[in-house]
Design an enzyme around this catalytic site. Structure first.
Site, mmCIF file in Angstrom:
data_model
loop_
_atom_site.group_PDB
_atom_site.id
_atom_site.type_symbol
_atom_site.label_atom_id
_atom_site.label_comp_id
_atom_site.label_asym_id
_atom_site.label_seq_id
_atom_site.Cartn_x
_atom_site.Cartn_y
_atom_site.Cartn_z
ATOM 1 N N LYS A 114 -2.388 2.257 0.941
ATOM 2 C CA LYS A 114 -1.869 1.754 2.219
ATOM 3 C C LYS A 114 -2.271 2.628 3.397
ATOM 4 O O LYS A 114 -2.529 2.130 4.482
ATOM 5 C CB LYS A 114 -0.342 1.596 2.150
ATOM 6 C CG LYS A 114 0.065 0.507 1.166
ATOM 7 C CD LYS A 114 1.474 0.018 1.359
ATOM 8 C CE LYS A 114 1.688 -1.195 0.446
ATOM 9 N NZ LYS A 114 3.006 -1.784 0.542
ATOM 10 N N LYS A 197 -4.693 -7.337 -6.203
ATOM 11 C CA LYS A 197 -3.423 -8.062 -6.258
ATOM 12 C C LYS A 197 -3.235 -8.900 -4.996
ATOM 13 O O LYS A 197 -3.696 -8.514 -3.910
ATOM 14 C CB LYS A 197 -2.246 -7.111 -6.463
ATOM 15 C CG LYS A 197 -1.870 -6.262 -5.277
ATOM 16 C CD LYS A 197 -0.466 -5.668 -5.429
ATOM 17 C CE LYS A 197 0.005 -5.107 -4.088
ATOM 18 N NZ LYS A 197 1.411 -4.861 -3.968
ATOM 19 N N LYS A 200 0.909 -9.231 0.765
ATOM 20 C CA LYS A 200 1.249 -9.683 2.123
ATOM 21 C C LYS A 200 0.342 -9.019 3.135
ATOM 22 O O LYS A 200 -0.123 -9.639 4.071
ATOM 23 C CB LYS A 200 2.712 -9.325 2.462
ATOM 24 C CG LYS A 200 3.735 -10.095 1.670
ATOM 25 C CD LYS A 200 5.106 -9.893 2.299
ATOM 26 C CE LYS A 200 6.199 -9.439 1.360
ATOM 27 N NZ LYS A 200 6.118 -8.165 0.695
#
Ligand code: AQP
Length: 334
Positions: A114, A197, A200
């Site tokens: 992230k 994966k 969002k």
């Protein structure tokens, strides 16, 4: 004997959950409330690690609650609450941070993934300490099992380590929880990049199926999903990750084993298969979307349900924190 306790959370980081969130986590939450003492929360403290606007956060928190009730979380059987309504989460996170090594926290791969988006030095400290807050969320409720997708395995390991370390340093305080991960849905892949994966924040609009999506665009996305070379509908995670992903989705929704689906589509090619997958997903998500939309028309009722959940969760959190404060050596409040 009391039922075992489950605890899990989901971030209000989008206007809709996606199929990965639903199949990897929320569907299990709904099933587990039948047999377990269930605590579920909307992780708004986690969501602020990526700095949403206040209006966005408020809207997404309510939408998330409505989607969870819409997916089948029953407020009578489960305790569903908003994380920031239970102040103890932040307090326990701090205490656990003081018991976590820098190296230990730095090993978390989700932070690496992230923070890559922001650059490691400009990513917020909250993104770095996020797994420790997550450990606090879980340990606060003395959970036995944590139903999550496979991306959370490493965070669960950290939670277990922190519980064991705290218990060894300060005396028996926390239950050591176990992950509850279903192999067949632990990673629902992005439709365009099936090895990644569905997410969002990282999936492209074409790669993600939202629970709140209308049938038209949803059908198109599945028809355009990346399938692999060849034309056979067979599960082969290495060579045919796209087809395998769609087979898994169809199999969980219909309860049909994958070999049976492979036999059904033998010689029919990808087109017929994808058409059926799209119909199965549309049919499964339609009632959730309709119930969610209805719930969103009555904000006051939604807030009332969340207040009741927060009251039940706070009672458990207060009990745990009394124990933690005493064990760690904080003086009782005069
Ligand atoms: N693709 C996935 N397959 C299976 N399970 C998944 N989960 C997420 N993506 C998949 C599971 O959904 C639960 C809630 O996740 P979250 O919203 O708290 O955060 P996340 O894991 O970081 O999911 P996203 O979609 O990638 O959100 P953003 O982009 O906001 O970070 C978890 O149990 C997770 O395992």
């Amino acid at each position: 004997m009391a039922s075992p306790r489950v605890l899990s959370g989901i971030q209000p980081t989008g206007d809709s959950f996606h199929l990965g969130n639903y199949l990897g986590a929320v569907r299990q939450w709904v099933a587990l409330q039948e047999t377990h003492d269930a605590f579920y929360f909307i992780a708004d403290l986690h969501a602020i690690t990526v700095n949403p606007s206040p209006a966005e956060l408020r809207r997404r928190t309510r939408v998330s609650a409505a989607q969870l009730f819409g997916a089948g979380i029953d407020p009578e059987r489960s305790t569903l609450f908003v994380q920031s309504h239970v102040r103890e989460h932040s307090e326990l996170a701090w205490i656990l941070m003081c018991n976590t090594g820098m190296g230990e926290a730095a090993r978390m791969t989700q932070f690496k993934d992230k923070s890559a988006k922001y650059g490691e030095t400009s990513a917020g400290v909250g993104l770095f300490t996020y797994p420790i807050l997550q450990a606090a969320d879980i340990l606060m409720y003395q959970a036995d099992y944590v139903p999550v997708g496979g991306d959370q395995k490493q965070h669960l390991e950290l939670t277990r380590d922190l519980a064991q370390r705290f218990n060894a340093r300060y005396g028996e305080t926390f239950n050591v929880p176990a992950p509850y991960i279903l192999k067949e849905v632990e990673k629902i892949g992005d439709l365009q990049e099936p090895l990644a994966k569905m997410s969002k924040s990282s999936s492209s609009p074409q790669g993600i199926i939202e629970v709140m999506e209308e049938p038209g665009p949803l059908r198109k996305k599945i028809m355009r999903a990346v399938t692999d070379t060849g034309s056979e509908v067979v599960a082969d995670p290495e060579n045919k990750p796209g087809v395998t992903n769609l087979l898994r989705i169809q199999s969980v929704f219909t309860g049909t084993p994958i070999p049976e689906l492979e036999a059904r589509y033998a010689g029919l090619g990808y087109g017929a298969f994808k058409k059926d997958v799209a119909e199965v997903v549309i049919e499964a998500l339609a009632p959730i979307r309709e119930r969610t939309e209805k719930l969103l028309t009555n904000e006051a009722e939604l807030d009332r349900l969340l207040a009741a959940g927060a009251a039940r969760a706070s009672a458990v959190a207060r009990e745990t924190m009394e124990l933690v404060r005493d064990h760690i050596g904080f003086l009782p409040k005069p």
